[in-house]
Write a protein that holds these residues in place. Structure first.
Motif, PDB file in Angstrom:
ATOM      1  N   UNK A 117       5.604 -12.858  15.588  1.00 13.32           N
ATOM      2  CA  UNK A 117       4.691 -13.749  15.191  1.00 13.32           C
ATOM      3  C   UNK A 117       3.003 -13.322  15.746  1.00 13.32           C
ATOM      4  N   UNK A 118       2.332 -13.591  14.878  1.00 15.48           N
ATOM      5  CA  UNK A 118       0.881 -13.165  15.232  1.00 15.48           C
ATOM      6  C   UNK A 118       0.252 -14.582  15.566  1.00 15.48           C
ATOM      7  N   UNK A 119       0.053 -14.856  16.872  1.00 15.88           N
ATOM      8  CA  UNK A 119      -0.375 -15.979  17.361  1.00 15.88           C
ATOM      9  C   UNK A 119      -1.872 -16.363  16.870  1.00 15.88           C
ATOM     10  N   UNK A 120      -2.783 -15.317  17.043  1.00 13.62           N
ATOM     11  CA  UNK A 120      -4.268 -15.524  16.786  1.00 13.62           C
ATOM     12  C   UNK A 120      -4.585 -15.794  15.491  1.00 13.62           C
ATOM     13  N   UNK A 121      -3.387 -15.113  14.584  1.00 15.45           N
ATOM     14  CA  UNK A 121      -3.729 -15.365  12.875  1.00 15.45           C
ATOM     15  C   UNK A 121      -3.303 -16.776  12.505  1.00 15.45           C
ATOM     16  N   UNK A 122      -2.786 -17.473  13.244  1.00 18.46           N
ATOM     17  CA  UNK A 122      -2.538 -18.867  13.008  1.00 18.46           C
ATOM     18  C   UNK A 122      -3.719 -19.759  13.434  1.00 18.46           C
ATOM     19  N   UNK A 123      -4.447 -19.373  14.275  1.00 18.91           N
ATOM     20  CA  UNK A 123      -5.586 -20.173  14.851  1.00 18.91           C
ATOM     21  C   UNK A 123      -6.834 -20.122  13.916  1.00 18.91           C
ATOM     22  N   UNK A 124      -7.206 -20.960  13.276  1.00 19.37           N
ATOM     23  CA  UNK A 124      -8.338 -20.951  12.270  1.00 19.37           C
ATOM     24  C   UNK A 124      -9.864 -20.803  13.080  1.00 19.37           C
ATOM     25  N   UNK A 125      -9.673 -21.223  14.326  1.00 23.69           N
ATOM     26  CA  UNK A 125     -10.669 -21.233  15.121  1.00 23.69           C
ATOM     27  C   UNK A 125     -11.071 -19.529  15.867  1.00 23.69           C
ATOM     28  N   UNK A 126     -10.136 -18.648  15.941  1.00 22.00           N
ATOM     29  CA  UNK A 126      -9.892 -17.585  16.268  1.00 22.00           C
ATOM     30  C   UNK A 126     -10.985 -16.739  15.636  1.00 22.00           C
ATOM     31  N   UNK A 127     -12.144 -16.218  16.257  1.00 21.92           N
ATOM     32  CA  UNK A 127     -13.238 -15.666  15.639  1.00 21.92           C
ATOM     33  C   UNK A 127     -13.381 -14.222  16.203  1.00 21.92           C
ATOM     34  N   UNK A 128     -12.763 -13.778  17.010  1.00 22.77           N
ATOM     35  CA  UNK A 128     -13.086 -12.327  17.597  1.00 22.77           C
ATOM     36  C   UNK A 128     -12.107 -11.246  16.791  1.00 22.77           C
ATOM     37  N   UNK A 129     -12.801 -10.263  16.664  1.00 21.86           N
ATOM     38  CA  UNK A 129     -12.275  -9.107  15.589  1.00 21.86           C
ATOM     39  C   UNK A 129     -11.081  -8.553  16.261  1.00 21.86           C
ATOM     40  N   UNK A 130     -10.154  -9.289  16.898  1.00 19.04           N
ATOM     41  CA  UNK A 130      -9.048  -8.587  17.473  1.00 19.04           C
ATOM     42  C   UNK A 130      -7.811  -9.504  16.989  1.00 19.04           C
ATOM     43  N   UNK A 131      -6.528  -9.018  16.942  1.00 18.58           N
ATOM     44  CA  UNK A 131      -5.496  -9.675  16.665  1.00 18.58           C
ATOM     45  C   UNK A 131      -4.213  -9.613  17.812  1.00 18.58           C
ATOM     46  N   UNK A 132      -3.543 -10.803  18.039  1.00 17.88           N
ATOM     47  CA  UNK A 132      -2.473 -10.506  19.079  1.00 17.88           C
ATOM     48  C   UNK A 132      -1.123 -10.795  18.470  1.00 17.88           C
ATOM     49  N   UNK A 133      -0.124 -10.110  18.732  1.00 12.37           N
ATOM     50  CA  UNK A 133       1.209 -10.422  18.033  1.00 12.37           C
ATOM     51  C   UNK A 133       2.301 -10.444  19.456  1.00 12.37           C
ATOM     52  N   UNK A 134       3.203 -11.178  19.146  1.00  9.46           N
ATOM     53  CA  UNK A 134       4.156 -11.304  20.068  1.00  9.46           C
ATOM     54  C   UNK A 134       5.664 -10.913  19.594  1.00  9.46           C
ATOM     55  N   UNK A 135       6.460 -10.173  20.158  1.00 11.18           N
ATOM     56  CA  UNK A 135       7.933  -9.672  19.651  1.00 11.18           C
ATOM     57  C   UNK A 135       8.908 -10.346  20.857  1.00 11.18           C
ATOM     58  N   UNK A 136       9.973 -11.101  20.470  1.00  8.25           N
ATOM     59  CA  UNK A 136      10.885 -11.548  21.330  1.00  8.25           C
ATOM     60  C   UNK A 136      12.332 -11.228  20.891  1.00  8.25           C
ATOM     61  N   UNK A 137      13.079 -10.774  21.684  1.00  5.48           N
ATOM     62  CA  UNK A 137      14.409 -10.322  21.236  1.00  5.48           C
ATOM     63  C   UNK A 137      15.384 -11.019  22.699  1.00  5.48           C
ATOM     64  N   UNK A 138      16.516 -11.403  22.282  1.00  6.46           N
ATOM     65  CA  UNK A 138      17.568 -11.932  23.461  1.00  6.46           C
ATOM     66  C   UNK A 138      17.889 -10.907  24.212  1.00  6.46           C
ATOM     67  N   UNK A 139      18.069 -10.834  25.393  1.00  4.02           N
ATOM     68  CA  UNK A 139      18.696 -10.203  26.299  1.00  4.02           C
ATOM     69  C   UNK A 139      19.507 -10.647  27.245  1.00  4.02           C
ATOM     70  N   UNK A 140      20.438 -10.195  28.004  1.00  4.30           N
ATOM     71  CA  UNK A 140      21.210 -10.646  28.965  1.00  4.30           C
ATOM     72  C   UNK A 140      20.677 -10.323  30.372  1.00  4.30           C
ATOM     73  N   UNK A 141      20.468 -11.279  31.259  1.00  6.23           N
ATOM     74  CA  UNK A 141      19.978 -11.039  32.625  1.00  6.23           C
ATOM     75  C   UNK A 141      20.602 -10.243  33.406  1.00  6.23           C
ATOM     76  N   UNK A 142      21.959  -9.909  33.260  1.00 10.77           N
ATOM     77  CA  UNK A 142      22.678  -8.973  34.017  1.00 10.77           C
ATOM     78  C   UNK A 142      22.404  -7.496  33.791  1.00 10.77           C
ATOM     79  N   UNK A 143      21.707  -7.287  32.604  1.00  9.65           N
ATOM     80  CA  UNK A 143      21.150  -6.003  32.386  1.00  9.65           C
ATOM     81  C   UNK A 143      19.849  -5.594  33.324  1.00  9.65           C
ATOM     82  N   UNK A 144      19.343  -6.331  34.088  1.00  8.20           N
ATOM     83  CA  UNK A 144      18.303  -6.203  35.064  1.00  8.20           C
ATOM     84  C   UNK A 144      18.565  -6.743  36.403  1.00  8.20           C
TER      85      UNK A 144
END
Length: 601
Positions: free
Chosen positions: A441-468
């Motif tokens: 998801x590109x959070x800043x791309x959804x905000x029509x008030x975002x006027x800075x010439x940069x963009x933010x993206x988030x990527x989420x994947x499921x993991x198991x806590x025991x791996x850490x």
């Protein structure tokens, strides 16, 4: 004479009704006039979210005047309830252990980029006057919160193996036809599934009403709707889809949103999916100014209606205080005992509340988290955890080819099999791109008030806590080279397999990345095992015994629950949790809130 008396009474009732209507009109008109001078989201300083607590501040606050309600955690459930209570004169104190208020709706900044952590979009027709959620948001924020309409389609469900893509937009009929054509599915089966979702959604809303009733009446209400409750909440989504005649692929496509509640379809109550099935029917929305606008507008409204109320961050509650009669009388924070006149409200989750903050004599204090929950009648456990990758990019969304929508990328649409493989993995897979799903998801791309010439993206994947688990005893940012290497492997795989694959123009424009594991979530949000969804939202979580144990009024008098463990996961779930808790805690506040929401907004 009797007729004269009847006429007189009738005239008096009419006069009384007209007078009340006039008074309500005058009252609502005054609020509307006052609202014009209120600050909007962009006029409120972000520092209102970072009011740090100290022992001296807490002592001074308690000495100034009596506290009516103290809230543990500043999530949306707490903020909603606190705003409504403050409107009728209650003095509230919200204590947040993190260094910024807002719970899962908070944002964080690093090197000039800003990302939202837990809010990605909201549905429920927020641009329509009849939207209940919109009226409540306006109520608790004094109309200061504004919304952007996300791009169409708001979601794209993708099979990463075959590259099959199905667009989900406001027009669900178009989506139904696309699914039927792509998977050679009888469209009548899709209609049957949609109709079942409609009825299950009504049952779910009716069952949530139990949270607003006194506990004895809640038990009676759940008994009364018992057959419908079992039909909606005690069947898994996969079974219902099969009964409607859907193929595995078509069912998997229709249930791509299971990531919103963190449970694969064959373990998820059908009613839970049904709540989301039509949630985005009118499109998706995003708060202008980002997720932090929600918390800062509501906190401003709380301060405006009751200047003696306060929200403190860096204020971890260490215990819930009780008297000799087992009533909750306050909390302990930074070695200060804060006493309350009316009650303690916990938005810290069921595990933190019952296992760590509350040492009840009937519970075995040496018990595990699972044992503690079981003793209370909650046969559930912490939810799955997530690995987060936050990406800061140079360039606008147009230059990078990004849009204000979300990609749900799955390894085929057999979600149940994918998650079966995940749960039985003792170690992280060699290829992280084979994890069951990835949310991009590109959070800043959804905000029509975002006027800075940069963009933010988030990527989420499921993991198991025991791996850490091997790094659980280490300190934040000092967990060792092996931990850093694992995070770097996650980052590189997610970038190559997902971001660069679907948005190739982003490849040479990355300026900064931030990675968060379940250990990070546990540290910042105080979430057991890094659980991103609180209690696991499986069939056990919504058993009748669990619903009563997670009632607004807990088994401890004057101790109340709000938040996603109280009702269900999601932004609107947390919002409605605060509203239903109001009905249970203060009828006067609930009536005033209803009148203001209906007449003013």
């Amino acid at each position: 004479k009797k007729m004269v008396i009847v006429r007189t009474i009738f005239k008096l009732l009419i006069a009384l009704a007209i007078t009340n209507i006039a008074l309500l009109f005058i009252w609502s008109s005054r609020i509307k006039r006052k609202r014009k001078s209120f600050k909007k989201w962009h006029e409120i300083d972000d520092q209102i979210l970072k009011n740090g607590a100290s022992k001296k501040k807490l002592q001074s606050f308690c000495d100034d005047a009596a506290v009516d309600y103290v809230f543990i955690g500043s999530g949306l459930g707490s903020l909603t309830l606190a705003s409504i209570l403050s409107k009728v004169g209650y003095r509230v104190l919200i204590l947040e252990q993190h260094d910024v208020a807002g719970g899962a709706t908070h944002s964080f900044e690093e090197r000039g980029f800003e990302w939202d952590v837990g809010l990605h979009y909201v549905g429920d027709n927020l641009n329509k006057f009849y939207s209940i959620s919109r009226r409540i948001f306006d109520l608790v924020s004094d109309g200061a919160l504004e919304w952007s309409l996300c791009d169409e389609p708001y979601d794209i469900a993708i099979d990463a193996i075959s590259d099959t893509r199905i667009h989900f937009g406001a027009n669900h009929e178009k989506t139904n036809k696309a699914i039927a054509k792509t998977f050679h599915q009888d469209i009548q089966a899709i209609y049957r599934f949609r109709r079942a979702c409609f009825w299950a959604r009504l049952v779910a809303l009716a069952s949530f009403f139990a949270k607003a009733l006194p506990k004895p009446l809640a038990r009676l209400w759940l008994f009364f709707i018992g057959p419908a409750y079992r039909w909606a909440w005690c069947r898994d989504t996969t079974t219902v889809a099969k009964n409607c005649g859907l193929s595995t692929q078509a069912a998997g496509c229709l249930t791509y949103l299971y990531g919103d509640y963190g449970v694969q379809p064959n373990q998820a109550p059908f009613a839970l999916h049904a709540l989301l099935d039509s949630h985005y029917a009118g499109g998706a929305f995003y708060p202008r100014g980002g997720a932090k606008s929600i918390a800062k507008t509501i906190i401003t409204a709380i301060h405006r209606t009751n200047t003696k109320s306060q929200v403190f961050v860096r204020a971890p509650v260490t215990a819930i205080l009780r008297d000799n009669h087992n009533k909750a009388i306050g909390v302990s924070c930074k070695e200060v005992d804060i006493k309350v006149r009316h009650g303690v409200v916990s938005n810290a989750g069921a595990i933190n509340t019952f296992h760590y903050l509350l040492h009840h004599p009937s519970l075995n204090n040496n018990a595990s988290v699972k044992d503690t929950l079981a003793q209370l009648g909650i046969p559930s456990a912490p939810s799955v955890a997530l690995f987060y990758l936050f990406v800061g990019l140079e360039g606008t969304k147009q230059q990078l080819g990004l849009a204000g929508n979300n990609l749900w990328i799955s390894q085929g649409f057999n979600h149940d099999q994918n998650w079966h493989d995940l749960y039985f993995a003792e170690q992280p897979p060699e290829d992280f791109s084979k994890l069951p799903t990835c949310f991009l998801s590109a959070g800043s791309a959804k905000d029509d008030a975002h006027s800075v010439p940069t963009t933010t993206v988030q990527l989420l994947v499921p993991v198991l806590n025991k791996w850490f688990n091997q790094w659980a005893s280490t300190k934040l940012k000092h967990r060792g080279s092996d931990y850093d290497s694992l995070k770097a492997k996650f980052r590189d795989t997610l970038l190559e397999s997902f971001l660069f694959r679907f948005f190739p123009k982003t490849k040479n424009n990355i300026k900064h990345t931030v990675l968060a594991t379940p250990l990070t979530t546990e540290f910042y949000l105080n979430a057991q095992d890094g659980a991103s969804y609180g209690l696991n939202h499986d069939l056990n979580r919504f058993s009748k015994s669990a619903q009563l144990a997670l009632h607004t009024q807990t088994h401890i008098p004057r101790l109340y629950l709000v938040g996603q463990d109280h009702l269900c996961v999601g932004i609107v779930g947390a919002l409605m949790s605060g509203v239903l808790a109001t009905l249970c805690i203060s009828k006067i506040a609930a009536i005033r809130a209803f009148l203001e929401a209906m007449l003013v907004y």
